[in-house]
Design an enzyme around this catalytic site. Structure first.
Site, PDB file in Angstrom:
ATOM      1  N   CYS A  97      60.203  74.287  76.197  1.00 19.78           N
ATOM      2  CA  CYS A  97      59.475  75.561  76.124  1.00 19.78           C
ATOM      3  C   CYS A  97      58.149  75.387  76.872  1.00 19.78           C
ATOM      4  O   CYS A  97      57.069  75.482  76.303  1.00 19.78           O
ATOM      5  CB  CYS A  97      59.225  75.968  74.677  1.00 19.78           C
ATOM      6  SG  CYS A  97      60.708  76.050  73.643  1.00 19.78           S
ATOM      7  N   ALA A  98      58.253  75.118  78.163  1.00 18.18           N
ATOM      8  CA  ALA A  98      57.105  74.650  78.945  1.00 18.18           C
ATOM      9  C   ALA A  98      56.032  75.707  79.133  1.00 18.18           C
ATOM     10  O   ALA A  98      54.848  75.375  79.246  1.00 18.18           O
ATOM     11  CB  ALA A  98      57.582  74.148  80.304  1.00 18.18           C
ATOM     12  N   GLY A 143      52.736  75.288  81.244  1.00 18.20           N
ATOM     13  CA  GLY A 143      52.769  73.887  81.638  1.00 18.20           C
ATOM     14  C   GLY A 143      51.696  72.985  81.068  1.00 18.20           C
ATOM     15  O   GLY A 143      51.562  71.844  81.529  1.00 18.20           O
ATOM     16  N   ASP A 203      57.726  72.956  72.360  1.00 20.57           N
ATOM     17  CA  ASP A 203      56.494  73.666  71.993  1.00 20.57           C
ATOM     18  C   ASP A 203      56.958  75.043  71.527  1.00 20.57           C
ATOM     19  O   ASP A 203      56.962  76.013  72.280  1.00 20.57           O
ATOM     20  CB  ASP A 203      55.566  73.755  73.197  1.00 20.57           C
ATOM     21  CG  ASP A 203      54.172  74.224  72.834  1.00 20.57           C
ATOM     22  OD1 ASP A 203      53.911  74.419  71.632  1.00 20.57           O
ATOM     23  OD2 ASP A 203      53.356  74.418  73.739  1.00 20.57           O
ATOM     24  N   CYS A 212      52.011  75.861  66.935  1.00 20.07           N
ATOM     25  CA  CYS A 212      50.582  76.125  66.727  1.00 20.07           C
ATOM     26  C   CYS A 212      50.452  77.084  65.543  1.00 20.07           C
ATOM     27  O   CYS A 212      49.766  78.095  65.600  1.00 20.07           O
ATOM     28  CB  CYS A 212      49.905  76.673  67.974  1.00 20.07           C
ATOM     29  SG  CYS A 212      50.685  78.128  68.695  1.00 20.07           S
TER      30      CYS A 212
END
Length: 432
Positions: free
Chosen positions: A238-239, A242, A308, A361
């Site tokens: 899940c870049a 970047g 991520d 997060c």
């Protein structure tokens, strides 16, 4: 603009956010377009006031016993800016471009009301419907944890070790007031005052030549905990733009195979330029095309798959305070489904003995420990690597770090109150 005029402008912007139900950034942009006379310093100060009102929205209304944009601003000036009623009254004098004078009721509220008897969702400034989730996460500490998530965040940078060393960059950026971050060995921090504008990092030579990137210290730590090594095959599933891909590339020292992809190809747009500036030559960006799987050629061969994960973003409320007030219960259900799907997708990519690193997060247990427990229930060939085993190779202050974070059987959780970072959950799983 005078300080009093800036208060009036703040009330205008908050009224627009309320009435039009638009994000704060859009409301501020529209106000600036309609008031071109306002200089950059004025716009930065107004933006700081608006975001502080949003950070302290519930507690400010409680203090004033009134939930209007004006009342929230007045309450915020007391709670966040530390101003007493006389100082606030000196700005609200009804003069040209100034807010109307304080009423007797407003003066009394500013002088006498406090948060001592406020319920947790008021003292912590978060939507009441989230109280049950934050209670599960933090118990009696939830108001204090949420209040820390309502403070303004610093600006964190990550030194790109492919091009520079932290000590050197500390010296070259000293004019910005940078200091070393307490946990990440790659991090730099710039503390920002209430009315401070973000420094123009993108114009600094160190940024232009790729020596530094903007990245919260918690995000740096989450990527470092993955333990990516030179020569490995690593997939950033899940870049997005970047940020963690760049950290992984530096950890791999240009050796090995790094693949970055994302289901939303729009999120990948900035990654190409960022990889080039950072001097990364071993990364391959795979952009999805239609329904085709960009990783269809990879089966059980990756040493590391980093996720991520899409999440509610509750850990980033310091940076996006209006997002918490726009969040609805249905958003959590959607994210939980997305997270389960991406975790299951990672299973087919990692080889036996390889690792899946799951990061959010968010501070909500359902997205963190709860998601990992369900994943292991579906995939019993995976197990969690204890955080003590992964953190020990990264810092001289390992024991202090592990004492600061919340550690569970499923991983670790950083929070603004405990670690001074954004809220990040990290779980490292290995495939037997």
């Amino acid at each position: 603009m005078t300080p009093a005029a800036r208060l009036s402008a703040t009330i205008e912007v908050i009224e627009a956010i309320d009435s039009q139900r638009i994000p704060a950034a859009k409301a501020l942009k529209e106000w600036g377009t309609a008031h071109r006379f306002a200089g950059s310093g004025d716009r930065a100060a107004i933006s700081g006031l608006v975001y502080d009102v949003l950070r302290r929205q519930a507690s400010s209304a409680w203090i004033m016993d009134d939930d209007t944009p004006r009342s929230r601003l007045l309450g915020m000036l007391k709670l966040e800016r530390g101003m007493n009623s006389d100082a606030i009254a000196s700005l609200c004098d009804g003069g040209r471009f100034a807010p109307e004078p304080l009423t007797d009721g407003e003066r009394q509220a500013l002088a006498s009301r406090s948060l001592l008897d406020a319920p947790p969702h008021i003292a912590g400034d978060y939507p009441q419907w989230l109280d049950v989730y934050l209670d599960e996460a933090f118990g009696d500490d939830r108001a204090a944890e949420a209040a820390a998530m309502a403070c303004r965040a610093p600006l964190d940078l990550r030194v790109n070790t492919l091009k520079a060393k932290r000590d050197k960059v500390l010296g070259s950026l000293q004019h910005l007031g940078v200091t070393a971050t307490p946990w990440s060995p790659l991090g730099l921090r710039i503390m920002l005052g209430a009315d401070a504008r973000n420094p123009g990092i993108q114009a600094e030579e160190e940024f232009i030549k790729g020596a530094v990137e903007v990245q919260d210290e918690g995000s740096q730590i989450a990527a470092l905990l993955s333990g990516a090594r030179p020569g490995e095959q690593v997939i950033d599933l899940c870049a997005g733009a970047g940020g963690k891909t760049l950290t992984l590339a530096a950890m791999m020292q240009g050796r090995g195979r790094l693949i970055a992809t994302d289901r939303d190809k729009r999120q990948l747009a900035p990654i190409h330029e960022r990889l080039s500036r950072a001097g990364v030559h071993n990364a391959e960006v795979r952009t999805p095309k239609g329904e085709d799987d960009p990783l269809s050629d990879i089966r059980a061969s990756a040493d590391l798959v980093l996720i991520d994960a899409p999440c509610t973003g509750t850990g980033t409320w310091r940076r996006n305070p209006d997002a918490k007030w726009r969040m609805r219960p249905g958003a959590l259900d959607i994210r939980l489904k997305d997270q389960a799907e991406v975790l299951d997708r990672a299973c087919a990519l990692v080889k036996p003995g390889g690792r899946v690193v799951y990061i959010t997060c968010s501070v909500l247990p359902q997205e963190n420990s709860g998601q990992i427990r369900k994943f292991i229930g579906r995939h019993p060939d995976f197990s969690v690597i204890p955080p003590s085993q992964t953190a020990s190779v990264l810092w001289a202050r390992t024991d202090d770090f592990l004492a600061a974070v919340y550690v569970s059987d499923e991983g670790l959780l950083m929070t603004p109150r405990r670690t001074g970072t954004d809220g990040f959950f990290v779980s490292i799983l290995t495939k037997r």
